[in-house]
Write a protein that holds these residues in place. Structure first.
Motif, PDB file in Angstrom:
ATOM      1  N   ILE A 167      31.094  38.568  36.901  1.00 31.58           N
ATOM      2  CA  ILE A 167      31.928  39.583  37.504  1.00 31.58           C
ATOM      3  C   ILE A 167      32.598  40.431  36.511  1.00 31.58           C
ATOM      4  N   LEU A 168      32.579  41.770  37.199  1.00 33.17           N
ATOM      5  CA  LEU A 168      33.158  42.787  36.269  1.00 33.17           C
ATOM      6  C   LEU A 168      34.895  43.030  36.817  1.00 33.17           C
ATOM      7  N   PHE A 169      35.514  42.764  35.750  1.00 30.57           N
ATOM      8  CA  PHE A 169      37.044  42.885  35.872  1.00 30.57           C
ATOM      9  C   PHE A 169      37.598  44.150  35.471  1.00 30.57           C
ATOM     10  N   VAL A 170      38.406  44.904  36.296  1.00 25.68           N
ATOM     11  CA  VAL A 170      38.868  46.175  36.025  1.00 25.68           C
ATOM     12  C   VAL A 170      40.402  45.942  35.984  1.00 25.68           C
ATOM     13  N   ASP A 171      40.859  46.695  35.091  1.00 21.48           N
ATOM     14  CA  ASP A 171      42.507  46.714  34.619  1.00 21.48           C
ATOM     15  C   ASP A 171      42.911  47.959  35.513  1.00 21.48           C
ATOM     16  N   ASP A 172      43.498  48.013  36.815  1.00 19.79           N
ATOM     17  CA  ASP A 172      43.653  49.286  37.301  1.00 19.79           C
ATOM     18  C   ASP A 172      44.839  48.978  38.218  1.00 19.79           C
ATOM     19  N   ASP A 173      45.574  49.709  38.734  1.00 17.73           N
ATOM     20  CA  ASP A 173      46.611  49.750  39.790  1.00 17.73           C
ATOM     21  C   ASP A 173      46.191  50.392  41.113  1.00 17.73           C
ATOM     22  N   ILE A 174      46.067  49.849  42.246  1.00 25.56           N
ATOM     23  CA  ILE A 174      45.807  50.287  43.536  1.00 25.56           C
ATOM     24  C   ILE A 174      46.674  51.400  43.944  1.00 25.56           C
ATOM     25  N   LEU A 175      47.802  51.445  43.559  1.00 23.36           N
ATOM     26  CA  LEU A 175      49.059  52.348  43.858  1.00 23.36           C
ATOM     27  C   LEU A 175      48.810  53.740  42.915  1.00 23.36           C
ATOM     28  N   ASN A 176      48.122  53.399  41.809  1.00 19.07           N
ATOM     29  CA  ASN A 176      47.980  54.772  40.797  1.00 19.07           C
ATOM     30  C   ASN A 176      46.751  54.590  39.884  1.00 19.07           C
ATOM     31  N   LEU A 177      45.756  54.698  40.756  1.00 18.53           N
ATOM     32  CA  LEU A 177      44.320  54.321  40.196  1.00 18.53           C
ATOM     33  C   LEU A 177      44.126  55.390  38.990  1.00 18.53           C
ATOM     34  N   LYS A 178      43.414  54.934  38.004  1.00 19.60           N
ATOM     35  CA  LYS A 178      43.087  55.593  36.701  1.00 19.60           C
ATOM     36  C   LYS A 178      41.555  55.614  36.496  1.00 19.60           C
ATOM     37  N   SER A 179      40.947  54.872  37.486  1.00 19.66           N
ATOM     38  CA  SER A 179      39.196  54.728  37.128  1.00 19.66           C
ATOM     39  C   SER A 179      38.689  55.404  38.571  1.00 19.66           C
ATOM     40  N   GLU A 180      37.424  55.746  38.480  1.00 18.14           N
ATOM     41  CA  GLU A 180      36.627  56.142  39.598  1.00 18.14           C
ATOM     42  C   GLU A 180      35.834  54.950  39.946  1.00 18.14           C
ATOM     43  N   TYR A 181      35.577  54.936  41.203  1.00 19.42           N
ATOM     44  CA  TYR A 181      34.882  53.636  41.753  1.00 19.42           C
ATOM     45  C   TYR A 181      33.684  53.947  42.426  1.00 19.42           C
ATOM     46  N   PRO A 182      32.538  53.144  42.501  1.00 20.48           N
ATOM     47  CA  PRO A 182      31.361  53.509  43.526  1.00 20.48           C
ATOM     48  C   PRO A 182      31.712  53.063  44.810  1.00 20.48           C
ATOM     49  N   LYS A 183      30.780  52.924  45.763  1.00 21.47           N
ATOM     50  CA  LYS A 183      30.606  52.502  46.886  1.00 21.47           C
ATOM     51  C   LYS A 183      30.647  51.004  46.898  1.00 21.47           C
ATOM     52  N   PHE A 184      31.205  50.337  47.900  1.00 25.88           N
ATOM     53  CA  PHE A 184      31.062  48.871  48.080  1.00 25.88           C
ATOM     54  C   PHE A 184      30.773  48.619  49.656  1.00 25.88           C
ATOM     55  N   GLU A 185      29.972  47.320  49.693  1.00 27.50           N
ATOM     56  CA  GLU A 185      29.758  46.925  51.099  1.00 27.50           C
ATOM     57  C   GLU A 185      30.956  46.077  51.609  1.00 27.50           C
ATOM     58  N   ILE A 186      31.681  45.583  50.911  1.00 24.99           N
ATOM     59  CA  ILE A 186      32.920  44.841  51.118  1.00 24.99           C
ATOM     60  C   ILE A 186      34.113  45.098  50.228  1.00 24.99           C
ATOM     61  N   ILE A 187      35.087  45.197  50.606  1.00 20.75           N
ATOM     62  CA  ILE A 187      36.395  45.292  49.978  1.00 20.75           C
ATOM     63  C   ILE A 187      37.532  44.251  50.639  1.00 20.75           C
ATOM     64  N   ILE A 188      37.958  43.509  49.693  1.00 20.81           N
ATOM     65  CA  ILE A 188      38.873  42.276  50.044  1.00 20.81           C
ATOM     66  C   ILE A 188      40.128  42.419  49.330  1.00 20.81           C
ATOM     67  N   SER A 189      41.123  41.983  50.027  1.00 22.94           N
ATOM     68  CA  SER A 189      42.277  41.820  49.142  1.00 22.94           C
ATOM     69  C   SER A 189      43.307  40.865  49.770  1.00 22.94           C
ATOM     70  N   ASN A 190      43.848  40.231  48.793  1.00 24.80           N
ATOM     71  CA  ASN A 190      45.236  39.445  49.270  1.00 24.80           C
ATOM     72  C   ASN A 190      46.462  40.145  48.377  1.00 24.80           C
ATOM     73  N   PRO A 191      46.743  41.009  48.985  1.00 23.50           N
ATOM     74  CA  PRO A 191      47.747  41.746  48.045  1.00 23.50           C
ATOM     75  C   PRO A 191      49.301  41.322  48.144  1.00 23.50           C
ATOM     76  N   PRO A 192      50.231  41.705  47.567  1.00 24.44           N
ATOM     77  CA  PRO A 192      51.648  41.300  47.536  1.00 24.44           C
ATOM     78  C   PRO A 192      52.092  41.817  49.081  1.00 24.44           C
ATOM     79  N   TYR A 193      52.979  41.045  49.743  1.00 26.25           N
ATOM     80  CA  TYR A 193      53.494  41.322  51.068  1.00 26.25           C
ATOM     81  C   TYR A 193      54.601  40.509  51.458  1.00 26.25           C
ATOM     82  N   VAL A 194      55.170  39.810  50.206  1.00 28.00           N
ATOM     83  CA  VAL A 194      56.219  39.143  50.784  1.00 28.00           C
ATOM     84  C   VAL A 194      57.639  39.909  50.715  1.00 28.00           C
TER      85      VAL A 194
END
Length: 291
Positions: A167-194
């Protein structure tokens, strides 16, 4: 020497103020099995069995930690998710059974969509449980996983090695992205929500021990991560791509509306095993699928 019955008695007395009877019984079985390697069936059947002094001292130490409210998974340093072993520590959330249902939904969707291969991004991977479980079952897919926590990424990378997946692990913040990303077939997340209101109803073994950055969101903007991930998905999902979320059960309707307003379609809100609104699947473009 202490017997299994002695251990049960001391654990029941020590944990009665923290856990209910069923939780306590499950904890006792788990820790005795872990420490002694005696099967749970044998533990139940032969309460008169004696434990060694070393085992007794180890169990006494575990009981002391459990009395503080510390989750048993952190004490033992491991847990199981989707039939796979995972190491866990205070830098990552403890994987939940509800999240296994989300993984199962992805696998069902890929099977019915007849995708032989593709790419997946797990946003906020934590222990890596989602990404690793998907890669283990979708061998031909390329799986990437993002997290803001270096400690979490190190834990996840160790779990990937433990489960023998790449698996490719990436250090990044979805609220303040610092990297560019390719296209994906599936995006999945269990983000903070409490929310802070939710916190008042939660067990202290969660609120006092699990990482707050992976749990809590501002009361004034509880969907902040869903909005950011949806915007990211609009640009980084392939046409016909799938977006999956685990959600706060109190914001199911609002999350569906957010996704609909951003142009996602065929949005499905699904209940978990307890009958709570906990998962969403939606599509960027439905032209290639018929469900």
């Amino acid at each position: 020497m202490k017997t299994i019955k002695d251990v049960f008695d001391s654990f029941r007395k020590g944990l009665e103020a923290i856990y209910d009877t069923n939780e306590t019984e499950a904890l006792i079985l788990l820790v005795i099995n872990e420490v002694s390697n005696i099967s749970k069936a044998k533990i139940k059947a032969f309460p008169e069995l004696e434990l060694t002094n070393e085992q007794t001292e180890q169990l006494k130490s575990i009981l002391g930690e459990l009395k503080t409210g510390k989750p048993v998974q952190y004490i033992l340093g491991k847990t199981e998710f989707y039939g796979l072993p995972f190491n866990v520590n205070s830098s990552v959330l403890i994987p939940r059974p509800e999240t296994e249902e989300l993984v199962e939904w992805v696998l069902e969707s890929v099977g019915s969509g007849e995708l032989a291969a593709g790419s997946i991004l797990d946003i906020g991977t934590g222990s890596g449980c989602i990404a690793i479980s998907l890669k283990k079952n979708l061998h031909a897919f390329k799986v990437s996983a993002m997290d803001i926590s270096i400690d979490a990424l190190q834990t996840a990378a160790g779990n990937a090695k433990l489960n023998e997946v790449d698996i490719l692990f990436v250090d990044d913040d979805i609220l303040n992205l610092k990297s560019e990303y390719p296209k994906f077939e599936i995006i999945i997340s269990n983000p903070p929500y409490v929310t802070m209101q939710d916190k008042t109803q939660m067990h202290t073994n969660v609120t006092d021990f699990e990482p707050h950055t992976a749990l809590f969101v501002p009361e004034r903007d509880p969907l902040i991560f869903y909005r950011a991930i949806a915007d990211f998905a609009l640009n980084n999902l392939n046409s016909n791509g799938l977006l999956f979320f685990e959600i706060n059960e109190n914001y199911g309707k609002e999350t569906v509306e957010l996704l609909a307003n951003k142009g996602f379609n065929n949005i499905e809100l699904r209940k978990d095993m307890s009958g709570r609104d906990r998962m969403i699947r939606c599509f960027l473009n439905m032209s290639a699928y018929c469900y």
